[in-house]
Design a protein around this motif. Structure first.
Motif, PDB file in Angstrom:
ATOM      1  N   GLU A   1     -67.068  -0.334  -6.116  1.00 15.08           N
ATOM      2  CA  GLU A   1     -68.411  -0.125  -5.572  1.00 15.08           C
ATOM      3  C   GLU A   1     -69.372   0.287  -6.674  1.00 15.08           C
ATOM      4  N   ILE A   2     -70.565  -0.320  -6.648  1.00 10.87           N
ATOM      5  CA  ILE A   2     -71.662   0.096  -7.531  1.00 10.87           C
ATOM      6  C   ILE A   2     -72.367   1.253  -6.835  1.00 10.87           C
ATOM      7  N   ASP A   3     -72.364   2.411  -7.471  1.00 14.91           N
ATOM      8  CA  ASP A   3     -72.921   3.610  -6.839  1.00 14.91           C
ATOM      9  C   ASP A   3     -74.449   3.538  -6.836  1.00 14.91           C
ATOM     10  N   LEU A   4     -75.019   3.280  -5.650  1.00 16.10           N
ATOM     11  CA  LEU A   4     -76.480   3.219  -5.505  1.00 16.10           C
ATOM     12  C   LEU A   4     -77.053   4.564  -5.064  1.00 16.10           C
ATOM     13  N   GLU A   5     -76.238   5.598  -5.159  1.00 17.72           N
ATOM     14  CA  GLU A   5     -76.644   6.972  -4.864  1.00 17.72           C
ATOM     15  C   GLU A   5     -77.212   7.102  -3.460  1.00 17.72           C
ATOM     16  N   GLY A   6     -76.605   6.375  -2.523  1.00 14.83           N
ATOM     17  CA  GLY A   6     -76.982   6.506  -1.121  1.00 14.83           C
ATOM     18  C   GLY A   6     -78.251   5.805  -0.707  1.00 14.83           C
ATOM     19  N   ASP A   7     -78.881   5.063  -1.618  1.00 14.97           N
ATOM     20  CA  ASP A   7     -80.132   4.362  -1.300  1.00 14.97           C
ATOM     21  C   ASP A   7     -79.807   2.934  -0.873  1.00 14.97           C
ATOM     22  N   PRO A   8     -79.947   2.603   0.422  1.00 18.77           N
ATOM     23  CA  PRO A   8     -79.605   1.252   0.899  1.00 18.77           C
ATOM     24  C   PRO A   8     -80.542   0.170   0.398  1.00 18.77           C
ATOM     25  N   ASP A   9     -81.697   0.554  -0.174  1.00 19.60           N
ATOM     26  CA  ASP A   9     -82.657  -0.433  -0.685  1.00 19.60           C
ATOM     27  C   ASP A   9     -82.532  -0.647  -2.198  1.00 19.60           C
ATOM     28  N   ALA A  10     -81.611   0.073  -2.807  1.00 14.29           N
ATOM     29  CA  ALA A  10     -81.470  -0.027  -4.272  1.00 14.29           C
ATOM     30  C   ALA A  10     -80.733  -1.305  -4.662  1.00 14.29           C
ATOM     31  N   ILE A  11     -81.017  -1.780  -5.862  1.00 14.34           N
ATOM     32  CA  ILE A  11     -80.295  -2.913  -6.453  1.00 14.34           C
ATOM     33  C   ILE A  11     -79.945  -2.559  -7.891  1.00 14.34           C
ATOM     34  N   GLN A  12     -79.108  -3.376  -8.496  1.00 13.29           N
ATOM     35  CA  GLN A  12     -78.739  -3.186  -9.895  1.00 13.29           C
ATOM     36  C   GLN A  12     -79.426  -4.260 -10.729  1.00 13.29           C
ATOM     37  N   THR A  13     -80.352  -3.858 -11.585  1.00 19.20           N
ATOM     38  CA  THR A  13     -81.129  -4.814 -12.385  1.00 19.20           C
ATOM     39  C   THR A  13     -80.446  -5.066 -13.726  1.00 19.20           C
ATOM     40  N   VAL A  14     -80.994  -6.034 -14.465  1.00 16.58           N
ATOM     41  CA  VAL A  14     -80.448  -6.330 -15.783  1.00 16.58           C
ATOM     42  C   VAL A  14     -80.627  -5.152 -16.724  1.00 16.58           C
ATOM     43  N   ASP A  15     -81.747  -4.394 -16.567  1.00 19.98           N
ATOM     44  CA  ASP A  15     -81.951  -3.211 -17.404  1.00 19.98           C
ATOM     45  C   ASP A  15     -80.898  -2.157 -17.107  1.00 19.98           C
ATOM     46  N   ASP A  16     -80.544  -2.035 -15.824  1.00 23.09           N
ATOM     47  CA  ASP A  16     -79.483  -1.094 -15.465  1.00 23.09           C
ATOM     48  C   ASP A  16     -78.189  -1.470 -16.185  1.00 23.09           C
ATOM     49  N   LYS A  17     -77.851  -2.735 -16.146  1.00 22.57           N
ATOM     50  CA  LYS A  17     -76.591  -3.188 -16.735  1.00 22.57           C
ATOM     51  C   LYS A  17     -76.562  -2.997 -18.244  1.00 22.57           C
ATOM     52  N   LYS A  18     -77.732  -3.197 -18.880  1.00 18.88           N
ATOM     53  CA  LYS A  18     -77.774  -3.126 -20.335  1.00 18.88           C
ATOM     54  C   LYS A  18     -77.961  -1.714 -20.866  1.00 18.88           C
ATOM     55  N   HIS A  19     -78.802  -0.925 -20.204  1.00 16.57           N
ATOM     56  CA  HIS A  19     -79.212   0.359 -20.782  1.00 16.57           C
ATOM     57  C   HIS A  19     -78.708   1.581 -20.025  1.00 16.57           C
ATOM     58  N   LYS A  20     -78.614   1.491 -18.709  1.00 17.89           N
ATOM     59  CA  LYS A  20     -78.170   2.652 -17.926  1.00 17.89           C
ATOM     60  C   LYS A  20     -77.302   2.181 -16.764  1.00 17.89           C
ATOM     61  N   PRO A  21     -76.093   1.714 -17.107  1.00 17.46           N
ATOM     62  CA  PRO A  21     -75.209   1.192 -16.055  1.00 17.46           C
ATOM     63  C   PRO A  21     -74.975   2.221 -14.949  1.00 17.46           C
ATOM     64  N   LYS A  22     -75.031   1.744 -13.727  1.00 16.26           N
ATOM     65  CA  LYS A  22     -74.794   2.631 -12.600  1.00 16.26           C
ATOM     66  C   LYS A  22     -73.307   2.978 -12.538  1.00 16.26           C
TER      67      LYS A  22
END
Length: 714
Positions: free
Chosen positions: A214-235
């Motif tokens: 599971e990708i931890d979206l910290e309980g936010d059902p509207d959150a997504i994982q962006t390319v910046d997340d993957k490159k700079h601040k992976p969830k």
């Protein structure tokens, strides 16, 4: 097994920059980590850049497979450089070349990259995926779209261009961005509020599923994982995911069905969205799941019991099963970390020191070691002596005035040696034509680099690896550096014979042919000089008679080897000068003979004498021939064949190609009279260039160094 790891580094290596440029690249640390993992499992690995030179690189590393040989594999990590369906580019080329590879076929990659086709196929197979719309531009009718939606490029991965929108105005803006930025259709997909998961898959029949991550979206059902997340601040990643076993099993089975529906192969990662009512929705599938350290795929694999090394080798294994029907011997399904073999550690050691090895090679090649350049030859000997002394070798000097000093090194003086290594360091090339060291991606060039100096670099590297493995002290090795090879061993001949008397085997490190040839036999050499001179000057016709006789005699001698595949007679340095008015004529020609047995040379000499004897003693001209044996022929003895077979077994274990070769040129080892196992050609793979320059295939230095180390150790 030979494994070529292909990735993308130099994206300028194309004919034209054209079309969409790739934004997805592997970190070189990850590439190196994959290569090291394969090497630890005993594979012979080369890292290759997947641009327009890739075919030549593959040909050098993976030559055509002959009957009975193990075919190598490609570990494909190349995302492509430019244009459409970039994942398909390298696999398509490999299909054309006839090289097996890890990963999906071109058609599989094409389907997985095209998110629209993927969703259509999934829907046709009754697999759950969000509703979607496709737009070519931002001015199209969007009245049927049900918000919220997520907008993405139709054929990109790694979350490029991802955006969630809630109204038509923002949708048009997002579609316009996708179409103009990525030059492709925009996929508009129903946005699923909830949680995000992924399932890693490996294998074919059957397909194995890793635990759900599971990708931890910290309980936010509207959150997504962006390319910046993957490159700079992976969830944060949670694995196994905190879901019921029944739900996890259902996700895994749907993922396997999605994988099979697209006819993918070997491995993939499926991305999933779970809504607030625990309905599963397939988002997309990545047919080239990232092996990056923080990636979801290796993270889930670790939970499944595969450390990184085990995962990488399992990927190679499942592809091998698919191609060759039987798995590679990796042990316990690759899940447990096995002890790295000494051979693998030595291979890694040699590769990590390759830069240092090439630096020494550059120093030697840049040194002019023309046979009469005593200072240059002695300087080169000094470089080698410095390296050997650090490994416990002591030296014995045989001073020479006309050529460089002949040196003998040993780690066991006054004792028999297991191996005597006879290696020349002089060259025939004078300073004016000397070519300095040149470095290319696949080749190294320079005077002497193939014939002798590359072999010395291999020897030093092999000995260092033996020292690293704590094996060197147990061995008895003698090394004879010859400095007069270019003049047929005039001074070293007796020393070679003397040192051979205390050796169990003799090897030399001349360059190997592109077929990987090891030399078991060499032709002997003999040189003659034919001279003629017109004596009687009273008639201008004598000029033409002298010329005609000279040419006929030279042709008759050359004709001795006509249709004789085992012997060669060739004239060289032919010079004839004449003048009808001044009435003079004289000529000279060298005659080179390559022969394969003493009896043949005796027969050739008898025929030459007969040709000259048929010449009537003339008062018009005089003719004479002088010369004789320079080096005897070296025959392939039974002992040499046994040693060759032993080397074949070692080469097979480390995936180094070797063949048996007879070489027409003569060499210093031909002077050895004692019946010993003698092998030459253990130097780097390469060739002479049309000029006087030489080149070697770069990766062959490490391959041959490991082979030599194993031979000396065996």
């Amino acid at each position: 097994m030979k494994v070529a790891l292909i990735y993308n580094k130099d994206i300028s290596g194309v004919i034209n920059t054209f079309g969409m440029q790739n934004k997805e690249f592997y970190n070189e640390k990850t590439v190196k980590r994959v290569a090291e993992s394969l090497e630890k499992a005993g594979h012979n690995v080369a890292i290759l850049d997947g641009n327009k030179q890739i075919i030549e690189r593959l040909e050098n590393f993976m030559p055509r497979v002959n009957e009975g040989e193990q075919m190598g594999m490609i570990f494909n990590m190349a995302y492509g450089i430019q244009g459409e369906s970039r994942y398909t580019h390298i696999p398509s080329m490999l299909e054309m070349l006839g090289l097996p590879y890890v990963g999906s076929s071109p058609s599989g990659h094409a389907l997985a990259l095209d998110k629209v086709l993927t969703k259509i196929i999934w829907k046709n197979n009754n697999l759950p995926t969000p509703d979607f719309w496709v737009f070519n531009n931002h001015e199209e009718d969007m009245s049927t779209v049900k918000f919220p939606v997520i907008v993405k490029p139709k054929m990109e991965s790694v979350s490029f261009g991802l955006k969630v929108v809630y109204n038509q105005e923002d949708l048009r803006e997002a579609v316009h961005y996708i179409v103009t930025e990525f030059d492709q259709q925009a996929l508009v997909e129903q946005f699923i509020r909830g949680r995000e998961f992924c399932v890693g898959l490996i294998g074919n029949s059957p397909v194995e599923s890793f635990p759900v991550l599971e990708i931890d979206l910290e309980g936010d059902p509207d959150a997504i994982q962006t390319v910046d997340d993957k490159k700079h601040k992976p969830k944060k990643k949670v694995c196994p995911a905190h879901i019921s076993p029944e739900l996890a099993e259902k996700m895994q089975q749907i993922s396997i069905d999605a994988f099979n529906a697209l006819n993918l192969r070997d491995f993939a990662r499926v991305d999933i969205r779970l809504d607030e009512d625990e309905n599963i929705y397939l988002l997309e599938i990545n047919s080239m799941a990232s092996l990056g350290e923080s990636g979801s795929y290796p993270t889930a694999a670790k939970v499944a019991g595969y450390n990184f090394e085990g995962l990488v080798n399992k990927m190679l294994d499942v592809a091998s099963v698919r191609y060759f029907t039987n798995a590679l011997p990796q042990g316990d399904n690759n899940k447990s970390k096995s002890k790295t073999s000494q051979t693998s550690r030595m291979r890694t050691f040699i590769k990590t020191r390759q830069q240092r090895t090439e630096k020494l090679l550059k120093q030697m090649v840049d040194t002019d070691t023309y046979v009469r350049n005593v200072e240059g030859v002695n300087y080169c000997s000094g470089l080698i002596s410095s390296e050997l002394s650090q490994m416990g070798f002591t030296q014995e000097i045989y001073p020479q005035l006309e050529v460089g000093n002949i040196l003998y090194f040993s780690n066991s003086f006054n004792q028999e040696v297991d191996y005597l290594i006879v290696q020349p360091i002089d060259t025939r090339i004078k300073l004016a034509k000397h070519e300095n060291f040149q470095e290319h991606e696949q080749y190294l060039e320079g005077t002497g680099i193939w014939e002798n100096k590359g072999g010395i670099a291999i020897l030093i590297s092999a000995l260092q690896a033996l020292k690293f493995s704590r094996s060197l002290k147990k061995l008895k090795i003698g090394i004879l550096l010859v400095t007069d090879s270019s003049i047929d061993g005039r001074y070293s001949k007796s020393i070679i014979q003397q040192k051979a008397e205390i050796a169990q085997s003799v090897i030399s490190l001349s360059g190997s042919s592109k077929s990987g040839g090891l030399i078991l036999s060499r032709s002997g050499s003999a040189l003659y000089r034919l001279d003629t001179k017109m004596l009687k000057k009273d008639n201008p016709e004598h000029v033409s008679n002298t010329a005609m006789n000279f040419n006929k005699t030279l042709a008759a001698i050359t004709d001795i080897s006509y249709n004789d595949s085992n012997n060669i007679i060739a004239p060289f340095d032919i010079e004839f000068k004449s003048n009808i008015f001044k009435r003079y004529a004289y000529g000279t020609a060298g005659i080179s003979v390559r022969y394969n047995s003493p009896e043949v040379l005796d027969e050739i000499e008898m025929k030459i004498k007969k040709i000259l004897s048929t010449q009537k003693r003339s008062k018009i001209y005089q003719m004479k021939i002088e010369g004789g044996l320079k080096r005897p022929a070296l025959s392939a003895s039974e002992k040499s064949t046994q040693l060759f077979n032993q080397i074949c077994e070692l080469a097979k274990k480390i995936d180094v190609r070797i063949t048996e070769e007879h070489r027409w040129s003569s060499a210093d080892i031909c002077h050895i009279k004692k019946d010993l196992p003698i092998i030459d050609g253990l130097g780097p793979v390469g060739e002479y260039l049309p000029s006087d320059n030489e080149r070697i295939i770069r990766h062959s230095i490490t391959e041959r160094a490991l082979l030599l180390a194993l031979l000396l150790k065996n």
